[in-house]
Design a protein around this motif. Structure first.
Motif, short mmCIF file in Angstrom:
data_model
loop_
_atom_site.label_atom_id
_atom_site.label_comp_id
_atom_site.label_asym_id
_atom_site.label_seq_id
_atom_site.Cartn_x
_atom_site.Cartn_y
_atom_site.Cartn_z
N VAL A 1 -7.99 8.07 -2.31
CA VAL A 1 -6.94 9.09 -2.29
C VAL A 1 -6.67 9.52 -0.85
O VAL A 1 -7.60 9.77 -0.08
N THR A 2 -5.40 9.59 -0.49
CA THR A 2 -5.02 10.12 0.82
C THR A 2 -4.97 11.64 0.71
O THR A 2 -4.19 12.18 -0.08
N ARG B 1 0.80 -1.22 0.00
CA ARG B 1 0.00 0.00 0.00
C ARG B 1 0.84 1.28 0.00
O ARG B 1 0.38 2.32 0.45
N THR B 2 2.05 1.19 -0.51
CA THR B 2 2.88 2.39 -0.63
C THR B 2 2.29 3.31 -1.69
O THR B 2 1.87 2.86 -2.76
N LYS B 3 2.24 4.58 -1.41
CA LYS B 3 1.74 5.56 -2.37
C LYS B 3 2.80 5.82 -3.43
O LYS B 3 4.00 5.70 -3.19
N LYS B 4 2.34 6.21 -4.62
CA LYS B 4 3.26 6.39 -5.74
C LYS B 4 3.31 7.82 -6.25
O LYS B 4 4.29 8.20 -6.91
N ASP C 1 -5.94 5.04 -5.27
CA ASP C 1 -5.33 4.86 -3.95
C ASP C 1 -3.81 4.91 -4.01
O ASP C 1 -3.13 4.74 -3.00
N SER C 2 -3.25 5.19 -5.19
CA SER C 2 -1.81 5.43 -5.31
C SER C 2 -1.46 6.89 -5.06
O SER C 2 -0.27 7.23 -5.01
N TRP D 1 4.30 8.29 3.58
CA TRP D 1 3.45 7.66 2.57
C TRP D 1 4.25 6.98 1.47
O TRP D 1 3.75 6.03 0.84
N VAL E 1 -1.47 10.72 -3.16
CA VAL E 1 -1.59 11.62 -2.01
C VAL E 1 -1.87 13.01 -2.58
O VAL E 1 -1.18 13.46 -3.50
#
Length: 632
Positions: free
Chosen positions: A397-398, A270-273, A375-376, A418, A378
């Motif tokens: 989305v964070t 679940r690492t953001k890209k 969900d990738s 993140w 921020v």
């Protein structure tokens, strides 16, 4: 880097969780917990952790089979029971479920060294060996000198090095150590300032050696607690330390748990890209439509320039950067290109989106352009209404709310790690350029008369080969970051990949791709295992950047041909259902495999190798097969 919260939101969270707990519905409502904990104070997180840690993980899994579970084993020198609720809350904040194992007091030597220990049999994803000052202090004579501390540290570091080596030789999970903060009461016992300086040097040198262990032991993470203590967190609570052997103060354990939560999120894939930023009031201190080039003038611009420096630093390590702003695009581009005080430039960005459409629509469209899940992303904005709309319309989305004080923007961005990753690879540093090329490919597709013409003119070149030692870290990273084209949801550490490479019946193949727009690099991996006369595809990963170009067909065809040549009678592959890999569930049947079983979670497919050339290379693709005899 404390989160901005309100007393009201804390009270609401606490009351809701308590109501769910008392009614026995907390397990059934577990997916709500992530939202409830967003923005909570650290005090409320501790209270929430105490409630959540009473849940049985199996009850949550029964109600919600799709919730990712991370198993964490905790061992160390002192009493560590207060760490479990903190870990529970931190993982819940990221939509994860903790399955914990708490080892006995001061059992870390046995736990890590004996393959038959209860901790080793627990087979955790993450093993925390929590080090505290008493690890060294308990070994000191009375009276003591800095030289005694140095000897105690030397012995302890020798022990820890041996434990790490033994654990990594057979253990599966990521092992986590930590540096040991110097408690204030220790140097205070030395009356001579020169001796205090010597003690400080000894202690810091020992921590430096701890940190260096991570450089020589893949699969080991060493968390540095000094930056956490520098935030003003006490190292110890003397009453708890002396009476209960809790040698690290609960607030420090809570911050330690936050860092572990970031690691667990990464290990769960679940690492953001990508980081998307608003402009007016977020990335610069004026309103472009009113102030023009004056948006970065004066002393008040310094916090914004600091944010830009940090954002550019993240981008240099593979984070995809973009701006999403309600502005006219040409003035935005002019500032990014020409403003003398801008630190972040247009060439640092994958995309510049500036128009008057709702931001959530722009983000959703950008996700499609980059072939990333929402969900990738921020997204950071200083306008509460914009933040709320993106949260409501794109819950994956964070959203980071940049508050009224711009000096806090960087802390807001960085506090939850993140984009943290275990290993930074060459592909990471080139990621921005590769995604910029991907935007060019999309433009080229739109200009092509058909998909067939696009693929023919794209000039796709693919190379399938055994993994090289230098590529092991990248393969591990692909398994941790890839969610859409990940047939079995494989999550492998570098040591796991290395074991598969060395295994007598297993092999790892890697996929490289390039085309007219540039080199995509290492974009895929296949994990093979031979059992009797059947070749099993235990994992097949492909980067979202190279979907729908025939690469998967070319690679599957090569695997089938190699299996046939090696005397196998069949090739078996699996698709394990996940929240994001549904698009590839028909990969095997589309390419000549037949379904064998389906247990509701995993579908097994089989190809009986009953044709001479079961899967030819697509005509538009240039394929190089360098596997030779390196497949099972």
């Amino acid at each position: 880097m404390a989160a901005p919260t309100t007393e009201g939101s804390d009270r609401e969270t606490g009351e809701t969780l308590l109501t769910l707990h008392r009614s026995g519905r907390l397990a059934a409502e577990y997916p709500r917990v992530r939202g409830l904990l967003a923005g909570c104070s650290e005090a409320e997180l501790r209270r929430a952790g105490n409630l959540l840690s009473r849940l049985r993980p199996e009850d949550v899994r029964q109600a919600h089979p799709g919730v990712p579970v991370v198993s964490v084993a905790v061992t160390g020198h002192g009493t560590l029971a207060p760490l479990v609720p903190a870990l529970t809350a931190e993982l819940a904040r990221h939509g994860l479920l903790l399955r914990p194992h708490l080892a006995d007091y001061d059992s870390y030597v046995f736990d890590l060294s004996d393959p038959g220990s209860t901790l080793r049999r627990f087979d955790a994803d993450v093993v925390l060996c929590v080090l505290d000052p008493a690890v060294v202090l308990d070994e000191l004579p009375v009276p003591w000198t800095p030289e005694d501390v140095e000897r105690a540290w030397d012995e302890k570091l020798g022990l820890l090095t041996g434990l790490v080596t033994r654990y990594r030789s057979t253990g599966r999970g990521t092992l986590v150590l930590n540096t040991v903060p110097l408690p204030a009461l220790l140097p205070a016992q030395l009356l001579e300032h020169r001796s205090r300086a010597r003690l400080g040097a000894v202690w810091r040198q020992a921590n430096s050696r701890l940190l260096e262990l991570a450089q020589s032991h893949p699969g080991l993470v060493v968390l540095d607690l000094d930056p956490l203590v520098a935030e003003g967190i006490a190292v110890t609570d003397e009453r708890l330390s002396q009476y209960a052997k809790v040698h690290l103060a609960p607030p420090l354990l809570a911050r330690y748990a936050r860092e572990v939560g970031h690691l667990a999120r990464h290990l769960a894939g679940r690492t953001k890209k990508a980081l998307l930023l608003d402009l007016d009031g977020t990335l610069w201190n004026g309103t472009l439509g009113e102030d023009g080039f004056d948006v970065l003038q004066g002393d008040h611009s310094e916090p914004f320039r600091f944010l830009q420096r940090v954002v550019r630093q993240l981008g240099s390590q593979g984070v995809l950067l973009g701006v999403v702003s309600k502005n006219d695009v040409e003035p935005v581009r002019a500032v990014l290109r020409e403003h003398p005080r801008m630190v972040l430039r247009e060439e640092d960005l994958v995309t510049v989106v500036a128009n008057w459409r709702p931001k959530h629509e722009n983000i959703a469209e950008l996700a499609g352009t980059l072939n990333l899940g929402t969900d990738s992303f921020v997204f950071m904005d200083d306008t509460p209404a914009e933040c709320g709309l993106v949260e409501a319309e794109l819950p994956g989305v964070t959203v980071l709310r940049a508050g009224a004080e711009p000096a806090h923007h960087v802390a807001t961005l960085l506090r939850d790690g993140w984009f943290d990753t275990l290993v930074l690879t060459t592909e990471d540093r080139a990621r921005v350029e590769k995604y910029q090329q991907e935007v060019e490919r999309r433009d080229f597709l739109q200009q092509s008369a058909s998909v067939e013409e696009y693929l023919r003119l794209l000039g796709v070149r693919v190379r399938l080969s055994p993994v090289a030692p230098s590529e092991v870290a990248r393969v591990s990273q692909l398994s941790l970051r890839t969610n859409q084209f990940n047939m079995t949801l494989s999550r492998l550490q570098p040591a796991d990949v290395a074991r598969l490479v060395a295994g007598p019946a297993t092999s790892v193949l890697v996929v490289h791709a390039a085309d007219r727009f540039g080199d995509n690099g290492l974009v895929g991996a296949v994990f093979l295992r031979r059992a009797a006369d059947v070749v099993h595809i235990d994992g097949f990963l492909l980067s979202c950047r190279v979907f729908s170009r025939g690469i998967e067909q070319a690679c599957l065809g090569a695997i089938l041909r190699h299996a046939r040549a090696a005397g196998a009678t069949a090739v078996v592959g699996e698709h394990r259902r996940g929240p994001k890999n549904g698009a590839v569930r028909d990969l095997y049947p589309r390419h000549g495999f037949r379904q064998v079983t389906d247990d509701g979670t995993t579908t097994v497919f089989r190809h009986d190798l009953d044709s001479e050339d079961p899967l030819p290379v697509p005509a538009h693709l240039q394929f190089t097969d360098q596997c030779g005899g390196d497949t099972p």
